[in-house]
Scaffold this active site. Structure first.
Site, PDB file in Angstrom:
ATOM      1  N   ASP A 106     -31.832 -27.287 -16.453  1.00 58.75           N
ATOM      2  CA  ASP A 106     -30.890 -27.548 -15.565  1.00 58.75           C
ATOM      3  C   ASP A 106     -30.956 -26.541 -14.240  1.00 58.75           C
ATOM      4  OD1 ASP A 106     -28.662 -29.443 -14.577  1.00 58.75           O
ATOM      5  OD2 ASP A 106     -27.397 -28.325 -15.824  1.00 58.75           O
ATOM      6  N   GLY A 161     -23.406 -23.429 -12.937  1.00 55.99           N
ATOM      7  CA  GLY A 161     -24.549 -23.310 -12.716  1.00 55.99           C
ATOM      8  C   GLY A 161     -25.063 -22.356 -12.792  1.00 55.99           C
TER       9      GLY A 161
END
Length: 418
Positions: free
Chosen positions: A306, A325
């Protein structure tokens, strides 16, 4: 480029050479011979690396490179170089760009930027126009242009009818719908997992229910419509159980989990370090162990980094305001080696090719040479100097990693870390 890889241990449960140390001869991008002690020849380069292991090329089902629009975070060219040096022959690019990748021209653009790279890029088209959740995007046209799936990155689709229509529509061309699961109303203003750590730190919590309720709804829709659904980055024990039950019913559903959810827990948040602010949020250790069990029993199909580069302006700020993130390509294998056996890691880093209809090449004679080179030995502490991405927002800084990727051979190109 003609090569002979010496004394390489093959990790591929479907290969007759699995767990055997052999030499591999590659001529013009094709494996021409596999065996013991292949003789050296003129015009062949010899590749000898300590504790060399070779598997089918790894595939990452979720990466962000920023381009177009956010080249300050990452470019496609550098992102693919990072992927290659991290052991990935193939990556699926999220539509998280500016503009959002939601039409045929956008898909063609990112593919053109990836031309001639060692790592192959496979675009994911946005499910809705602008990833705004209002209107279905040009799905069929994007698939014709090269998109391998459709989803709005880290955005739930509040309109259940829109998801129903999308699942029905893509069946005409065997499309894959990616349904991220986090109910934004239940999430509210939460920033971390709702639990003991969030209470201790005074941070607003996100109930696990926000993910689980959305997954339950999406699975009901899939049961009604048929078709194919992929649920990315599941992160709770109940989520895994819901998907396990759906698979037992025969629903065509797959799912992934991120590396950081298998390795890290919400205990790392104690210093309010925004490198650990991710979505879905990091969970307690009991949930992390349940996710590992989901990997081992086959409920979780794919492990993804990811990978999401964010520059310092998005991360070095108050925890509530920082973006979610972490970069993850560089650390994927080394971090996973701390919690899973190498053969399981390889399986979960290659299984996504079938789901996303990406070419997969066996390690056998007369097959196209497309594989990952790595070692299972050695420990090292991951530092900022090890980050190859333009952005440095790694949740694994200071972490002890085990083994490492040497690189890849793919598309007729050999990429090996120095």
């Amino acid at each position: 480029m003609n090569l002979i890889f010496k004394n390489a241990t093959i990790i591929d449960k479907n290969s007759k050479f699995n767990n055997q140390a052999v030499d591999i001869k590659v001529e013009n991008g094709v494996i021409t011979k596999i065996g013991k002690d292949i003789a050296e020849e003129a015009n062949f380069d010899i590749i000898e690396l300590d504790n060399l292991h070779i598997s089918r090329g790894w595939f990452d089902s979720s990466v962000n490179f920023g381009e177009p629009g956010y080249e300050d975070r990452e470019t496609i060219k550098n992102g693919l170089n990072v992927a290659a040096r991290s052991g990935f022959t193939d990556v699926a690019l999220q539509p998280n760009a500016n503009p959002v990748i939601d039409n045929q021209a956008d898909v063609s653009f990112v593919l053109s930027k990836a031309r001639n790279a060692a790592t192959s890029l496979h675009p994911i088209g946005a499910l809705t126009k602008g990833s705004e959740g209002l209107d279905i995007a040009e799905l069929y046209d994007m698939q014709n242009a090269g998109a391998v799936a459709f989803g709005d990155y880290n955005k739930d689709l509040a309109d259940a009818n829109l998801l129903k229509i999308a699942l029905q529509y893509v069946q005409d061309f065997d499309g894959l719908v990616i349904a991220y699961a986090q109910d934004s109303k239940i999430k509210g203003k939460g920033v971390v997992h709702e639990g003991i750590v969030s209470t201790r730190l005074g941070l607003k919590g996100i109930p696990a229910l926000a993910e689980e309720l959305q997954i339950a709804r999406n699975l009901f829709l899939l049961e009604y419509t048929g078709g194919k659904m992929h649920i990315p980055t599941v992160s709770t024990e109940k989520s895994v159980q819901l998907i396990r039950e759906a698979k037992a019913k025969g629903l065509n559903v797959t799912c992934s989990v991120s590396v950081h959810h298998l390795v890290l827990t919400d205990e790392v948040l104690k210093e309010f370090d925004t490198r650990y602010k991710v979505t879905p949020p990091l969970r307690p250790d009991a949930i992390r162990k349940a996710l590992i069990e989901g990997v081992l029993d086959g409920t979780i199909d794919i492990i993804t980094s990811d990978h999401n580069p964010l520059d310092i302006e998005q991360k070095k700020m108050e925890f509530d305001l920082a973006k979610n993130g972490t970069v993850g390509l560089e650390t994927a294998f080394g971090a996973l080696m701390n919690v899973l056996p190498a053969d399981v890691i390889v399986e979960k880093l290659t299984a996504g090719k079938k789901i996303f209809k990406v070419e997969d090449h066996a390690i056998e004679e007369n097959a196209k040479a497309s594989f990952t080179l790595f070692t299972t030995k050695g420990n090292h502490t991951f530092t900022k100097a090890n980050i190859l991405s333009k952005s440095k927002n790694s949740a694994f800084l200071g972490q002890e990693l085990k083994g490492k990727a040497y690189g890849i051979y793919n598309n007729g190109k050999l990429i090996i870390n120095e």
